[in-house]
Motif scaffolding. Sequence first.
Motif, short mmCIF file in Angstrom:
data_model
loop_
_atom_site.label_atom_id
_atom_site.label_comp_id
_atom_site.label_asym_id
_atom_site.label_seq_id
_atom_site.Cartn_x
_atom_site.Cartn_y
_atom_site.Cartn_z
N ASP A 294 -31.87 44.29 38.63
CA ASP A 294 -31.50 45.16 37.50
C ASP A 294 -30.95 44.40 36.30
N LEU A 295 -30.88 43.06 36.39
CA LEU A 295 -30.22 42.29 35.34
C LEU A 295 -31.15 41.92 34.19
N ASN B 59 -36.70 31.82 31.47
CA ASN B 59 -36.18 30.93 30.43
C ASN B 59 -35.05 31.50 29.59
N GLY B 60 -34.81 32.80 29.69
CA GLY B 60 -33.80 33.41 28.83
C GLY B 60 -32.67 34.02 29.61
N PRO B 61 -31.58 34.37 28.92
CA PRO B 61 -30.44 34.99 29.60
C PRO B 61 -30.72 36.42 30.02
N ALA B 62 -30.04 36.83 31.08
CA ALA B 62 -30.15 38.22 31.53
C ALA B 62 -29.30 39.10 30.63
N LEU C 54 -24.33 29.62 33.12
CA LEU C 54 -25.71 29.34 33.54
C LEU C 54 -26.66 30.41 33.00
N ASN C 55 -26.21 31.64 32.98
CA ASN C 55 -27.03 32.73 32.44
C ASN C 55 -27.30 32.50 30.95
N GLU C 56 -26.26 32.19 30.19
CA GLU C 56 -26.44 31.96 28.75
C GLU C 56 -27.38 30.80 28.48
N LEU D 31 -30.24 30.90 35.17
CA LEU D 31 -30.28 31.80 36.32
C LEU D 31 -31.71 32.04 36.78
N GLY D 32 -32.60 32.26 35.82
CA GLY D 32 -34.00 32.51 36.16
C GLY D 32 -34.74 31.30 36.68
N LYS D 33 -34.13 30.11 36.55
CA LYS D 33 -34.76 28.88 37.04
C LYS D 33 -34.34 28.54 38.46
#
Length: 407
Positions: free
Chosen positions: A91-92, A97-100, A60-62, A66-68
Amino acid sequence: MREENQPQLVEVHEPENASSPTRVTPANEGPALLKDAIGLCLSGGGYRAMVFHLGTLWRLNELGYLGKLDRISSVSGGSITAGVLALHWKDLGITPNGPAPRFSVVVDEVRKLASQTIDIGSILEGVFGPGTVSDKIHSAYDHVLFHDATLQDLPDTPRFVINATNVQSCVLFRFSKPYLRDWRVGEVKNPRVPLSVAVAASSAFPPLLSPAELDFQKYGCAFTPGSGADLQKDPFTKKAILTDGGVYDNLGLETVWKSYQTVLVSDAGGHVAPEESPHHDWARHAYRILDVVDNQVRSLRKRQVIQAFQLSQRKGAYWGIRTDIRNYGTENALPCDFTDTTALALIPTRLKALTEAEQECLINWGYAVCDAAMRKHVDASLPAPAAFPYARGCRLEYSAATAGAHI
């Protein structure tokens, strides 16, 4: 906008007259509209679920999801992973819209716990020493993962909801940053309950790790007057006797389902296998009956989710540790043999150390099946993954030593 065929949901509470199972919602209360946002549900299942969900979050991060997320609801093993994600969220470097870029912090922390057995020692200390089994579990969580953090250290967005079951009131007990709540007993605003206590209550699976006692006075919890339906009184407002969130809702579904239009469900729950000759002694027979009841509740919730997707009453996706990835028909899905993934699903529901191979295979499997479900049912334009997070794929090569680790 809400679609015309979207069902209008109303939260129905128990009445003050406890002899009636429901109450009629007054017309002036109106229907609750579903929020046009995304909620993620992380199921129970001990360390097996904890590590499987890590793979889910990795993918989900890739994909930039995650940010959604607006809410993350969890039970049991899923709450351990959710708690780690929540504590490190700020801290991530997560964007909408983008990966952490620093997601590896979550991976490292979860795998650190996955390499330690904490259930047997906690049970023995709880039985033969001072304190309870649950006390020992939350102390282990705090020492390894949470380091005196409280619910107030969680982010405001997304809302993390850690679910337990209140044995006294027989309903869901929710821990979150803005409140802890049992709708029958009431609500405590801005609770300073330790994160380790919330996660330990959520993962207090019976019979050996349950119950978990929450002393409200110890943590300065004052209930908002009038916030409970029918049980805002002693002794319910002094101490809560809690058990695993999966007893009430093994998918962690309820708090998301009532409010969100898009629902993502990651399910690493257990499975009750057939028995040709069930035990007849009262203890083992009773345990078997509880397993059957638990399995049926889980099955009903799973059917609820999938049917709603099929009828376009909800958007989102479901993926499970027992899924055959071929059923999605997703182009360029990672190769996961059903025999191999079934072996991963059979890892016991325990807080028992997993080997490096088991951890990597579970992460790979959660990653792969999440990817297939997201690209099939949520957004077909999402890019296919280049490879598994770890090179070994999903196949466990059991040696005699590895097999003995599960006895």
